[in-house]
Design a protein around this motif. Structure first.
Motif, PDB file in Angstrom:
ATOM      1  N   GLU A 137      38.326  42.415  32.434  1.00  0.00           N
ATOM      2  CA  GLU A 137      38.567  43.982  32.578  1.00  0.00           C
ATOM      3  C   GLU A 137      37.140  44.525  34.008  1.00  0.00           C
ATOM      4  N   LEU A 140      39.694  44.374  37.453  1.00  0.00           N
ATOM      5  CA  LEU A 140      40.538  45.328  37.656  1.00  0.00           C
ATOM      6  C   LEU A 140      39.854  46.489  37.047  1.00  0.00           C
ATOM      7  N   ARG A 141      39.060  46.742  36.778  1.00  0.00           N
ATOM      8  CA  ARG A 141      38.991  48.333  36.911  1.00  0.00           C
ATOM      9  C   ARG A 141      37.733  48.420  38.366  1.00  0.00           C
ATOM     10  N   ALA A 144      40.859  47.866  41.282  1.00  0.00           N
ATOM     11  CA  ALA A 144      41.722  48.758  41.407  1.00  0.00           C
ATOM     12  C   ALA A 144      42.316  49.321  42.196  1.00  0.00           C
ATOM     13  N   ALA A 145      41.890  49.952  43.376  1.00  0.00           N
ATOM     14  CA  ALA A 145      42.248  50.275  44.856  1.00  0.00           C
ATOM     15  C   ALA A 145      42.994  49.319  45.271  1.00  0.00           C
ATOM     16  N   ALA A 149      49.392  47.727  40.793  1.00  0.00           N
ATOM     17  CA  ALA A 149      49.067  47.985  38.879  1.00  0.00           C
ATOM     18  C   ALA A 149      49.772  46.736  38.338  1.00  0.00           C
ATOM     19  N   ARG A 152      46.678  45.039  36.346  1.00  0.00           N
ATOM     20  CA  ARG A 152      46.491  46.196  34.904  1.00  0.00           C
ATOM     21  C   ARG A 152      47.508  45.371  33.894  1.00  0.00           C
ATOM     22  N   TYR A 155      47.307  42.449  32.524  1.00  0.00           N
ATOM     23  CA  TYR A 155      46.927  42.608  31.838  1.00  0.00           C
ATOM     24  C   TYR A 155      46.161  43.688  29.651  1.00  0.00           C
ATOM     25  N   ASP A 156      46.677  44.628  29.682  1.00  0.00           N
ATOM     26  CA  ASP A 156      46.701  45.375  28.741  1.00  0.00           C
ATOM     27  C   ASP A 156      47.679  44.924  27.621  1.00  0.00           C
TER      28      ASP A 156
END
Length: 209
Positions: A137, A140-141, A144-145, A149, A152, A155-156
């Protein structure tokens, strides 16, 4: 040359052998996993020659492994759809995602955990799964750049599955079940499901599937 008794303390000896024991345990675990994978491949209907080629074992060695499978013990079947809800499958997907993140990010927080998993120094438990989720987490935060995508999104999806709680593993469909009654195939062991899910998830993230 003989050393005097007590020249090495029990604690020193334990520390010295700890790393060796980890390697030995990891080797034993990998041998057991390979045996379970051979059992799974046999359940696919693959020939011994094909299994020997894939596993880089001799055909007699594969044959010896397969003779240990009893006739009354149905060979496991395994579905290959990526979206499966049981915990071991989701852990395998989480592991794959962590590997991809560790490869993509410099100083990824999950990198050390991934390395420990690969060497057999860490194992999946509810606590270690939660720890890996926290590390991922954060990666990924903060990354992020730099990360696709799709990372993420994966992961979700995995997290939602883990948050619903343990789910039973499903056996794969048996194509002969409609023609002749047979014992129901058992779900593949957790280690096998985790391994297969890990590979399928990595292939998906790399666009190979």
């Amino acid at each position: 040359m003989r050393h005097e008794p007590g020249a090495l303390t029990e604690e020193q000896a334990a520390r010295m052998l700890a790393g060796m024991n980890e390697v030995i345990r990891a080797g034993e675990e990998m041998r057991r996993l390979r045996t379970e994978m051979i059992k799974l491949f046999a359940g696919f209907g693959w020939t011994q020659d094909k299994i020997a080629r894939i596993t880089e074992m001799s055909q007699p060695a594969v044959s010896k492994q397969m003779t240990r499978f009893t006739a009354d013990d149905p060979l496991p079947r395994l579905g290959t759809a990526l979206e499966q809800p049981d915990t071991a499958w989701l852990q395998g997907r989480l592991w794959a995602l962590a590997e991809e993140v560790a490869d993509a990010l410099d100083a990824a927080r999950c990198a050390r955990f991934v390395g420990a998993l690969a060497r057999g120094r860490r194992h999946f438990t509810p606590e270690s799964t939660d720890e890996l989720r926290r590390l991922l987490e954060a990666d990924l935060r903060l990354g992020a750049a730099e990360l696709p995508a799709a990372f993420r999104a994966a992961y979700d999806e995995i997290s939602r599955g883990l948050d619903t709680g343990p789910r039973p593993a499903a056996a794969g469909s048996d194509p002969d079940s409609a023609r002749a009654p047979a014992p129901a195939p058992a779900p593949a062991p957790a280690s096998v499901r985790r391994t297969v899910a890990r590979q399928l998830q990595r292939d998906r993230l790399r666009g190979d599937s």
